[in-house]
Design a protein around this motif. Structure first.
Motif, PDB file in Angstrom:
ATOM      1  N   CYS A 109      31.785  32.946  40.875  1.00 51.14           N
ATOM      2  CA  CYS A 109      31.698  34.417  41.043  1.00 51.14           C
ATOM      3  C   CYS A 109      30.838  35.035  39.946  1.00 51.14           C
ATOM      4  CB  CYS A 109      33.098  35.025  41.018  1.00 51.14           C
ATOM      5  SG  CYS A 109      34.035  34.677  42.511  1.00 51.14           S
ATOM      6  N   SER A 110      31.022  34.534  38.728  1.00 50.70           N
ATOM      7  CA  SER A 110      30.253  35.051  37.599  1.00 50.70           C
ATOM      8  C   SER A 110      28.763  34.820  37.815  1.00 50.70           C
ATOM      9  CB  SER A 110      30.716  34.386  36.305  1.00 50.70           C
ATOM     10  OG  SER A 110      30.083  34.973  35.200  1.00 50.70           O
ATOM     11  N   LYS A 111      28.423  33.615  38.307  1.00 49.42           N
ATOM     12  CA  LYS A 111      27.015  33.291  38.577  1.00 49.42           C
ATOM     13  C   LYS A 111      26.435  34.212  39.641  1.00 49.42           C
ATOM     14  CE  LYS A 111      25.789  29.091  36.599  1.00 49.42           C
ATOM     15  NZ  LYS A 111      24.473  28.526  36.326  1.00 49.42           N
ATOM     16  N   ARG A 112      27.315  34.691  40.522  1.00 47.20           N
ATOM     17  CA  ARG A 112      26.860  35.594  41.595  1.00 47.20           C
ATOM     18  C   ARG A 112      26.971  37.067  41.182  1.00 47.20           C
ATOM     19  NH1 ARG A 112      30.114  32.279  46.283  1.00 47.20           N
ATOM     20  NH2 ARG A 112      28.429  30.857  46.891  1.00 47.20           N
ATOM     21  N   ASP A 113      27.230  37.318  39.902  1.00 45.09           N
ATOM     22  CA  ASP A 113      27.407  38.678  39.373  1.00 45.09           C
ATOM     23  C   ASP A 113      28.609  39.401  39.960  1.00 45.09           C
ATOM     24  OD1 ASP A 113      25.285  38.550  37.587  1.00 45.09           O
ATOM     25  OD2 ASP A 113      23.836  39.246  39.060  1.00 45.09           O
ATOM     26  N   GLN A 114      29.599  38.607  40.413  1.00 48.42           N
ATOM     27  CA  GLN A 114      30.849  39.209  40.926  1.00 48.42           C
ATOM     28  C   GLN A 114      31.896  39.119  39.803  1.00 48.42           C
ATOM     29  OE1 GLN A 114      31.447  36.616  44.292  1.00 48.42           O
ATOM     30  NE2 GLN A 114      30.016  37.735  45.603  1.00 48.42           N
ATOM     31  N   HIS A 115      31.669  39.890  38.752  1.00 52.58           N
ATOM     32  CA  HIS A 115      32.470  39.696  37.535  1.00 52.58           C
ATOM     33  C   HIS A 115      33.910  40.192  37.684  1.00 52.58           C
ATOM     34  CE1 HIS A 115      28.875  38.319  35.618  1.00 52.58           C
ATOM     35  NE2 HIS A 115      28.249  39.433  35.923  1.00 52.58           N
ATOM     36  N   GLU A 116      34.120  41.253  38.453  1.00 48.79           N
ATOM     37  CA  GLU A 116      35.495  41.738  38.648  1.00 48.79           C
ATOM     38  C   GLU A 116      36.326  40.695  39.384  1.00 48.79           C
ATOM     39  OE1 GLU A 116      35.593  45.636  40.380  1.00 48.79           O
ATOM     40  OE2 GLU A 116      34.444  46.512  38.725  1.00 48.79           O
ATOM     41  N   LYS A 117      35.716  40.067  40.398  1.00 47.23           N
ATOM     42  CA  LYS A 117      36.416  39.019  41.146  1.00 47.23           C
ATOM     43  C   LYS A 117      36.688  37.820  40.233  1.00 47.23           C
ATOM     44  CE  LYS A 117      36.224  36.628  45.584  1.00 47.23           C
ATOM     45  NZ  LYS A 117      35.376  36.219  46.718  1.00 47.23           N
ATOM     46  N   ALA A 118      35.728  37.516  39.343  1.00 46.87           N
ATOM     47  CA  ALA A 118      35.913  36.413  38.402  1.00 46.87           C
ATOM     48  C   ALA A 118      37.119  36.670  37.512  1.00 46.87           C
ATOM     49  CB  ALA A 118      34.653  36.242  37.553  1.00 46.87           C
ATOM     50  N   VAL A 119      37.269  37.930  37.042  1.00 47.62           N
ATOM     51  CA  VAL A 119      38.427  38.273  36.194  1.00 47.62           C
ATOM     52  C   VAL A 119      39.728  38.083  36.964  1.00 47.62           C
ATOM     53  CG1 VAL A 119      39.598  40.193  35.023  1.00 47.62           C
ATOM     54  CG2 VAL A 119      37.158  39.828  34.667  1.00 47.62           C
ATOM     55  N   GLU A 120      39.762  38.510  38.227  1.00 50.76           N
ATOM     56  CA  GLU A 120      40.977  38.334  39.049  1.00 50.76           C
ATOM     57  C   GLU A 120      41.367  36.863  39.136  1.00 50.76           C
ATOM     58  OE1 GLU A 120      40.374  40.109  42.901  1.00 50.76           O
ATOM     59  OE2 GLU A 120      39.722  42.014  42.001  1.00 50.76           O
ATOM     60  N   LEU A 121      40.372  36.003  39.362  1.00 46.09           N
ATOM     61  CA  LEU A 121      40.637  34.560  39.484  1.00 46.09           C
ATOM     62  C   LEU A 121      41.116  33.981  38.149  1.00 46.09           C
ATOM     63  CD1 LEU A 121      37.554  33.753  41.685  1.00 46.09           C
ATOM     64  CD2 LEU A 121      39.916  33.244  42.343  1.00 46.09           C
TER      65      LEU A 121
END
Length: 464
Positions: A109-121
């Motif tokens: 997710c982080s690599k895809r710039d989905q940082h909020e989703k990365a934090v949830e995971l």
């Protein structure tokens, strides 16, 4: 120093694997050995060897979750995110409570710039992990990517609560405090941290930097002293301590600290330059010039070195030597505005006005838009009788200083000189509006204009 059993086993595994590659014999390794071997090659940037090891590992342990997670890591490393995600979904179906699956999903997710989703995971990973520090650190990094420095700071603090020795988290928490302009809060935090971990030279060094930043130089030196007591080869702490001593005008102590940095590493042009400055402050001019010469010898591209040696001779009013050194500097870098301004100033002092005019012109050409540079240049153009050029130069300067009385008074004087009274009165009016008392500039710079009754009457009319 004796190696631990774990380190010996690790080194044996590596040697055994590399020997196998040379002989083409297939030897058996357990899955954990393979994981360590693969991660070792990834860490040192030997991706091809890591891939070879992974292929052999999966041949020998096709059902190992640990190895498949390493495979995911390598797919992410190669930016094969869709394949990595597919494999993670398969692993999730088998081991839904494996924290590493959530960490790797967050990585994707982080690599895809989905940082909020990365934090949830990563927050889900916290429910299953034993290594809280690592996960908090990763959460902190995601908040940094989102420019949420407050939440990043909280995460790095939690990381340090779990693992006091995590140096990257310590640097990051200080970075967050500084970015948020919370230097005093950072000092309080570091003092609390040091109470728990008093032998952290990094913490003492960072505390010193923060005290220096808020001009508490005595406290800064105390902190740097502790850092250098813990690690007597801590070059950065000696360098910062020297700078703090300079601020306190304790030049002998500063020289001692700068010299310690030279003992620890090769002489840097920065340290040599600062030692020269300290000797100059102490009045030891012979030593000062010796170190300035060493500075430009060590790094001919360091403009601060050439400026120091030029300014030194300027202060001694030795204009020939100052000109010699600024010419040497210009021979190395003829697009440096700081050199050109000094070239102009020196030539002006020596009454070489055409050379001075050229120098100011070049300084502006290469980006020196300081007010005094424009004014020095224009005053020389006026002295040389180049009134039209002086006017054009001042009009250019108004783009940077649209409300500057010194420019307006000069424009007024110059327009009067070329008999353009309408424009002259316009600019004189501007000058009087911006700073009435400075009309004295007309008298000082344009005595011919000042002698005109019309000009004096115009000024008197504005006074009323």
């Amino acid at each position: 120093m004796q190696l631990s059993n774990e380190e010996e086993d690790y080194n044996l595994s590596l040697s055994k694997f590399e020997s196998m590659l040379k002989t083409n014999k297939v030897l058996f390794f357990d899955s954990e050995e393979f994981e360590e071997i693969i991660l070792h090659y990834l860490d040192i940037g030997k991706a091809n060897l890591a891939k070879k090891a992974l292929k052999l590992a999966l041949d020998q342990h096709p059902k190992s979750t640990g190895l498949k997670l390493v495979q995911v890591e390598m797919l992410v490393y190669d930016d094969k995110l869709d394949l990595a995600e597919k494999l993670l979904n398969e692993l999730y179906a088998i081991e839904p409570n494996n924290e590493e699956i959530y960490i790797q999903k967050a990585n994707i997710c982080s690599k895809r710039d989905q940082h909020e989703k990365a934090v949830e995971l990563l927050k889900i990973a916290l429910q299953y992990t034993d290594d809280y520090a690592d996960v908090y650190n990763l959460i902190g990094m995601e908040y940094l990517f989102m420019d949420n420095l407050e939440l990043a700071k909280e995460s790095f603090i939690k990381c340090l609560e779990e693992d006091l020795e995590d140096q990257s988290a310590l640097y990051n928490v200080v970075y967050c405090f500084e970015f948020l302009d919370q230097n005093q809060e950072a000092i309080v935090y570091l003092n609390e941290y040091i109470n728990r971990n008093p032998y952290s030279e990094i913490a003492w060094h960072q505390l010193g930097r923060l005290h220096y930043g808020v001009k508490e130089y005595e406290n800064a030196i105390r902190a740097f002293d502790y850092a250098t007591l813990i690690d007597d080869e801590f070059l950065g702490a000696f360098m910062e301590k020297a700078k703090a001593y300079e601020r306190l005008k304790k030049y002998n102590e500063a020289i001692e600290s700068y010299n310690r940095t030279i003992e620890l590493d090769d002489a840097t042009s920065y340290a040599l330059l600062r030692i020269g400055k300290c000797y100059e402050k102490l009045g030891n001019l012979a030593k000062a010039i010796q170190y300035y010469n060493q500075t430009v010898h060590e790094d001919p591209l360091l403009d601060k070195g050439w400026i120091a040696i030029t300014d030194f001779h300027l202060r001694q009013k030795n204009y020939q030597k100052a000109l010699f050194f600024v010419n040497k500097a210009l021979a190395i870098d003829n697009q440096n505005r700081l050199y050109w301004k000094r070239y102009a100033n020196i030539n002006k002092q020596m009454n070489f006005f055409e050379e001075a005019e050229f120098g100011y012109r070049k300084a502006v050409e290469f980006g020196d838009y300081a007010l005094d540079t424009w004014l020095f240049w224009v005053d020389i153009l006026q002295f040389l009788g180049e009134f039209e050029s002086a006017i054009q130069t001042l009009l250019q300067a108004t783009e940077y200083f649209p409300e500057e009385n010194e420019i307006e008074y000069r424009l007024a004087g110059l327009y009067f000189m070329i008999q353009d009274n309408t424009k002259a009165k316009f600019h004189l009016s501007n000058g009087l509006r911006l700073n009435f008392d400075n009309y004295i500039l007309i008298e000082d710079l344009f005595p011919v204009v000042w002698s005109k009754k019309m000009v004096k009457n115009y000024i008197e009319k504005h006074r009323k």
